[in-house]
Design a protein around this motif. Structure first.
Motif, PDB file in Angstrom:
ATOM      1  N   LEU A 127       0.825  -1.209   0.000  1.00 37.07           N
ATOM      2  CA  LEU A 127       0.000   0.000   0.000  1.00 37.07           C
ATOM      3  C   LEU A 127       0.857   1.256   0.000  1.00 37.07           C
ATOM      4  O   LEU A 127       0.404   2.314   0.437  1.00 37.07           O
ATOM      5  N   SER A 128       2.072   1.156  -0.507  1.00 36.54           N
ATOM      6  CA  SER A 128       2.997   2.279  -0.487  1.00 36.54           C
ATOM      7  C   SER A 128       3.628   2.453  -1.854  1.00 36.54           C
ATOM      8  O   SER A 128       4.027   1.476  -2.494  1.00 36.54           O
ATOM      9  N   GLU A 129       3.715   3.687  -2.308  1.00 32.25           N
ATOM     10  CA  GLU A 129       4.330   4.018  -3.595  1.00 32.25           C
ATOM     11  C   GLU A 129       5.416   5.070  -3.380  1.00 32.25           C
ATOM     12  O   GLU A 129       5.179   6.095  -2.743  1.00 32.25           O
ATOM     13  N   GLU A 130       6.605   4.804  -3.908  1.00 33.92           N
ATOM     14  CA  GLU A 130       7.711   5.741  -3.758  1.00 33.92           C
ATOM     15  C   GLU A 130       7.600   6.873  -4.782  1.00 33.92           C
ATOM     16  O   GLU A 130       7.352   6.627  -5.957  1.00 33.92           O
ATOM     17  N   THR A 131       7.761   8.108  -4.314  1.00 34.63           N
ATOM     18  CA  THR A 131       7.771   9.276  -5.186  1.00 34.63           C
ATOM     19  C   THR A 131       8.989  10.123  -4.847  1.00 34.63           C
ATOM     20  O   THR A 131       9.745   9.809  -3.927  1.00 34.63           O
ATOM     21  N   SER A 132       9.159  11.203  -5.582  1.00 31.46           N
ATOM     22  CA  SER A 132      10.280  12.106  -5.308  1.00 31.46           C
ATOM     23  C   SER A 132      10.140  12.772  -3.945  1.00 31.46           C
ATOM     24  O   SER A 132      11.121  13.279  -3.393  1.00 31.46           O
ATOM     25  N   HIS A 133       8.912  12.785  -3.385  1.00 29.36           N
ATOM     26  CA  HIS A 133       8.688  13.385  -2.066  1.00 29.36           C
ATOM     27  C   HIS A 133       8.779  12.366  -0.946  1.00 29.36           C
ATOM     28  O   HIS A 133       8.819  12.740   0.227  1.00 29.36           O
ATOM     29  N   GLY A 134       8.775  11.094  -1.282  1.00 29.49           N
ATOM     30  CA  GLY A 134       8.750  10.040  -0.286  1.00 29.49           C
ATOM     31  C   GLY A 134       7.623   9.068  -0.591  1.00 29.49           C
ATOM     32  O   GLY A 134       6.974   9.141  -1.641  1.00 29.49           O
ATOM     33  N   ALA A 135       7.376   8.160   0.331  1.00 28.55           N
ATOM     34  CA  ALA A 135       6.339   7.144   0.128  1.00 28.55           C
ATOM     35  C   ALA A 135       4.954   7.739   0.370  1.00 28.55           C
ATOM     36  O   ALA A 135       4.734   8.449   1.345  1.00 28.55           O
ATOM     37  N   ILE A 136       4.018   7.428  -0.530  1.00 27.17           N
ATOM     38  CA  ILE A 136       2.630   7.864  -0.379  1.00 27.17           C
ATOM     39  C   ILE A 136       1.724   6.641  -0.528  1.00 27.17           C
ATOM     40  O   ILE A 136       2.106   5.647  -1.148  1.00 27.17           O
ATOM     41  N   PRO A 137       0.521   6.688   0.052  1.00 23.75           N
ATOM     42  CA  PRO A 137      -0.354   5.509   0.000  1.00 23.75           C
ATOM     43  C   PRO A 137      -0.930   5.280  -1.383  1.00 23.75           C
ATOM     44  O   PRO A 137      -1.093   6.207  -2.174  1.00 23.75           O
ATOM     45  N   ARG A 138      -1.227   4.026  -1.649  1.00 25.10           N
ATOM     46  CA  ARG A 138      -1.860   3.640  -2.908  1.00 25.10           C
ATOM     47  C   ARG A 138      -2.715   2.402  -2.666  1.00 25.10           C
ATOM     48  O   ARG A 138      -2.605   1.743  -1.623  1.00 25.10           O
ATOM     49  N   MET A 139      -3.540   2.061  -3.631  1.00 24.11           N
ATOM     50  CA  MET A 139      -4.308   0.828  -3.586  1.00 24.11           C
ATOM     51  C   MET A 139      -3.415  -0.325  -4.037  1.00 24.11           C
ATOM     52  O   MET A 139      -2.594  -0.165  -4.940  1.00 24.11           O
ATOM     53  N   SER A 140      -3.548  -1.479  -3.414  1.00 23.39           N
ATOM     54  CA  SER A 140      -2.725  -2.615  -3.796  1.00 23.39           C
ATOM     55  C   SER A 140      -3.244  -3.245  -5.075  1.00 23.39           C
ATOM     56  O   SER A 140      -4.362  -2.969  -5.526  1.00 23.39           O
ATOM     57  N   GLY A 141      -2.431  -4.136  -5.650  1.00 22.69           N
ATOM     58  CA  GLY A 141      -2.843  -4.820  -6.872  1.00 22.69           C
ATOM     59  C   GLY A 141      -4.021  -5.739  -6.670  1.00 22.69           C
ATOM     60  O   GLY A 141      -4.717  -6.086  -7.627  1.00 22.69           O
ATOM     61  N   THR A 142      -4.280  -6.151  -5.428  1.00 23.51           N
ATOM     62  CA  THR A 142      -5.414  -7.030  -5.139  1.00 23.51           C
ATOM     63  C   THR A 142      -6.681  -6.255  -4.807  1.00 23.51           C
ATOM     64  O   THR A 142      -7.720  -6.861  -4.558  1.00 23.51           O
ATOM     65  N   GLY A 143      -6.588  -4.931  -4.792  1.00 22.68           N
ATOM     66  CA  GLY A 143      -7.771  -4.118  -4.491  1.00 22.68           C
ATOM     67  C   GLY A 143      -7.878  -3.679  -3.053  1.00 22.68           C
ATOM     68  O   GLY A 143      -8.824  -2.994  -2.688  1.00 22.68           O
ATOM     69  N   LEU A 144      -6.921  -4.074  -2.196  1.00 24.61           N
ATOM     70  CA  LEU A 144      -6.940  -3.614  -0.803  1.00 24.61           C
ATOM     71  C   LEU A 144      -6.625  -2.128  -0.761  1.00 24.61           C
ATOM     72  O   LEU A 144      -5.666  -1.662  -1.375  1.00 24.61           O
ATOM     73  N   THR A 145      -7.424  -1.360  -0.045  1.00 24.49           N
ATOM     74  CA  THR A 145      -7.242   0.085   0.019  1.00 24.49           C
ATOM     75  C   THR A 145      -6.677   0.504   1.369  1.00 24.49           C
ATOM     76  O   THR A 145      -6.897  -0.178   2.382  1.00 24.49           O
ATOM     77  N   PRO A 146      -5.974   1.623   1.414  1.00 25.82           N
ATOM     78  CA  PRO A 146      -5.547   2.149   2.712  1.00 25.82           C
ATOM     79  C   PRO A 146      -6.724   2.400   3.652  1.00 25.82           C
ATOM     80  O   PRO A 146      -6.589   2.243   4.865  1.00 25.82           O
ATOM     81  N   PHE A 147      -7.862   2.788   3.105  1.00 25.68           N
ATOM     82  CA  PHE A 147      -9.042   3.017   3.944  1.00 25.68           C
ATOM     83  C   PHE A 147      -9.409   1.758   4.716  1.00 25.68           C
ATOM     84  O   PHE A 147      -9.677   1.807   5.930  1.00 25.68           O
ATOM     85  N   MET A 148      -9.418   0.611   4.023  1.00 20.07           N
ATOM     86  CA  MET A 148      -9.803  -0.631   4.680  1.00 20.07           C
ATOM     87  C   MET A 148      -8.688  -1.178   5.570  1.00 20.07           C
ATOM     88  O   MET A 148      -8.945  -1.769   6.619  1.00 20.07           O
TER      89      MET A 148
END
Length: 382
Positions: A127-148
Motif C-alpha cells: 500500500l505504499s508508492e515511492e515518489t520524489s517526495h517520499g512514500a505515499i499511499p496507494r491501492m494494492s494490486g489485489t484491491g486492498l485500500t488504505p481506507f480498509m
C-alpha cells in the motif's frame, strides 16, 4: 688589362654577401619536424598516464544518473491533470460493482492485514508508492485500500443499531509531547488528525496507531481570506493548476503513513470549486483513501466529488470547541448526543487543546451508560 680587375672588384663583394646570407639562414633554421615529433610524444605520454592513474570506465564521456522508474508516469491522474479533470476507469477486479470493497467489516473483525508483512511503523509495503517526495499511499494490486487496511474496526455498535458518535481530534503532530499526552488520555475509538508539519510525525503517528487509534492526514486548503488566514506550507490554491495542486498533495501525503483518509484544514474557497476539487478527489479515489469534510463551509462540493469517485466520505456536523471553555464544550457534546439519538449517528470535530481533550476524555467515560456508542470516524463514512 684594366677591365678584368674592375670586374673582379664588382663581383667579389656580391658573392660574399650571398654566402653570408646562406650561412645566416642555416644558422637560424627552424626544426619544425622535430618539434612536431616531440609534441606527439608528449600527448601520447599524457594519455598513457591518464589511463594508468585515473579510473574512468566511461573514458571521459559525459554521463548522468537517471532513475529507472517514474511514479509520475504511472499516475494517470497526475499525468493528465494539466489537461483538465481526468476520468477514472474503474477496474471491476479492484472495485466490484456491488461496492463490496467499500463495505464495512463484520462487527469485531479486524482490518484485512492477513498475509501482509508490515514495513516500518506498521505500513504495508503493498500500500505504499515511492515518489520524489517520499512514500505515499496507494491501492494494492489485489484491491486492498488504505481506507480498509488502516481504519479501526467499528466493533459491535454497528450491528446493535446503537446511536453512534464519532469524535475527530485535529491539530496533532506539531507539539510532540502534547500529542503524546492526547494519545494517552483519549479512548481508542477517538480518531486522530495529524497536521503535516511536525518534526517527529512518523514516530508520533506510530504511537497513536500502537495505542489503537485510527489516524487521518490534515491537508491545508485555501480559505476565502488567504493569505491573511494561511493554513500552512503547501496549501492547495484555486489559482494553481491541477498539476501544481497534485504535486502539493503528494508532498503532504508523504509526511507520514498509516492513515486511512484525509481531512481538510480550512479550505472554504477551495472546497467550493468543483474544478479544483475534482482532480484532488479523483486522486484520493484512485489511491483508496477516504475524505472527511470538517463541516466548516456550506458551499463545499466535497460530498458530490466523493460520490462521483467512490471515495468513502463523511461530513462533521459540529465543531465542539468553537468556544474553548469547559461549559461550552460540554454543551456542544450534549448537542452531539441529542443528534445521535435523533438520527442514529453524529460526528464532531475538536481541536487538540488540553482543555478540549480533557473534557472529551471525561465525557466519553459516561457515554456507554447513556446507550450511545463511541465509534471511530471511519465507521460513519459512506
Amino acid at each position: 688589362m684594366s677591365e678584368a680587375p674592375m670586374a673582379n672588384d664588382l663581383s667579389t663583394p656580391l658573392t660574399g654577401r650571398r654566402r653570408q646570407r646562406r650561412e645566416k639562414a642555416a644558422k637560424f633554421h627552424f626544426p619544425l619536424a622535430r618539434l612536431l615529433f616531440i609534441a606527439i610524444l608528449v600527448i601520447l605520454g599524457g594519455v598513457a598516464l591518464r589511463l594508468v592513474l585515473v579510473e574512468d570506465p566511461d573514458g571521459g564521456r559525459p554521463s548522468q544518473e537517471v532513475a529507472i522508474t517514474s511514479t509520475r508516469d504511472g499516475n494517470t491522474i497526475a499525468r493528465s491533470a494539466a489537461a483538465g479533470p481526468a476520468t477514472i476507469t474503474v477496474d471491476p477486479g479492484q472495485y466490484p460493482a456491488d461496492g463490496s470493497i467499500m463495505a464495512l467489516p463484520a462487527p469485531g473483525d479486524e482490518a484485512p492485514l492477513t498475509g501482509q508483512r508490515p514495513g516500518g511503523f506498521g505500513i504495508l509495503p503493498d500500500l505504499s508508492e515511492e515518489t520524489s517526495h517520499g512514500a505515499i499511499p496507494r491501492m494494492s494490486g489485489t484491491g486492498l485500500t488504505p481506507f480498509m487496511a488502516y481504519r479501526r474496526a467499528p466493533g459491535p455498535a454497528l450491528a446493535a443499531n446503537q446511536p453512534m458518535i464519532a469524535i475527530v481530534v485535529t491539530g496533532l503532530g506539531i507539539n510532540e509531547q502534547g500529542s503524546l499526552d492526547t494519545i494517552d488520555q483519549l479512548p481508542q475509538e477517538v480518531t486522530l488528525g495529524f497536521a503535516p508539519y511536525g518534526r517527529s510525525l512518523p514516530t508520533t503517528v506510530a504511537a497513536a496507531r500502537t495505542a489503537g487509534h485510527e489516524v487521518m492526514l490534515e491537508i491545508p486548503l485555501e480559505p476565502f481570506d488567504y493569505p491573511q488566514n494561511d493554513p500552512g506550507p503547501h496549501t492547495m490554491l484555486t489559482g494553481d493548476t491541477p498539476r501544481e495542486n497534485l504535486e502539493k498533495l503528494f508532498w503532504l501525503m508523504a509526511r507520514f503513513g498509516g492513515y486511512f483518509g484525509v481531512i481538510n484544514n480550512m479550505g472554504a474557497r477551495f472546497t467550493a470549486s468543483a474544478t479544483d476539487m475534482a482532480p484532488i478527489m479523483e486522486e484520493l479515489g484512485a489511491r483508496g483513501l477516504g475524505y472527511l469534510d470538517d463541516g466548516s463551509s456550506n458551499r463545499s462540493v466535497a460530498a458530490q466529488m466523493a460520490g462521483a469517485n467512490r471515495v468513502p466520505f463523511a461530513r462533521a456536523g459540529r465543531v465542539i470547541d468553537s468556544s474553548p471553555a469547559r461549559a461550552s464544550i460540554l454543551s456542544a457534546l450534549a448537542s452531539l448526543e441529542a443528534e445521535a439519538m435523533d438520527s442514529g449517528s453524529a460526528l464532531g470535530i475538536v481541536s487538540a487543546l488540553p482543555i478540549s481533550v480533557q473534557a472529551v476524555a471525561e465525557w466519553s467515560r459516561e457515554l456507554d451508560a447513556k446507550g450511545i456508542a463511541l465509534v471511530p470516524a471511519s465507521a460513519l463514512m459512506k
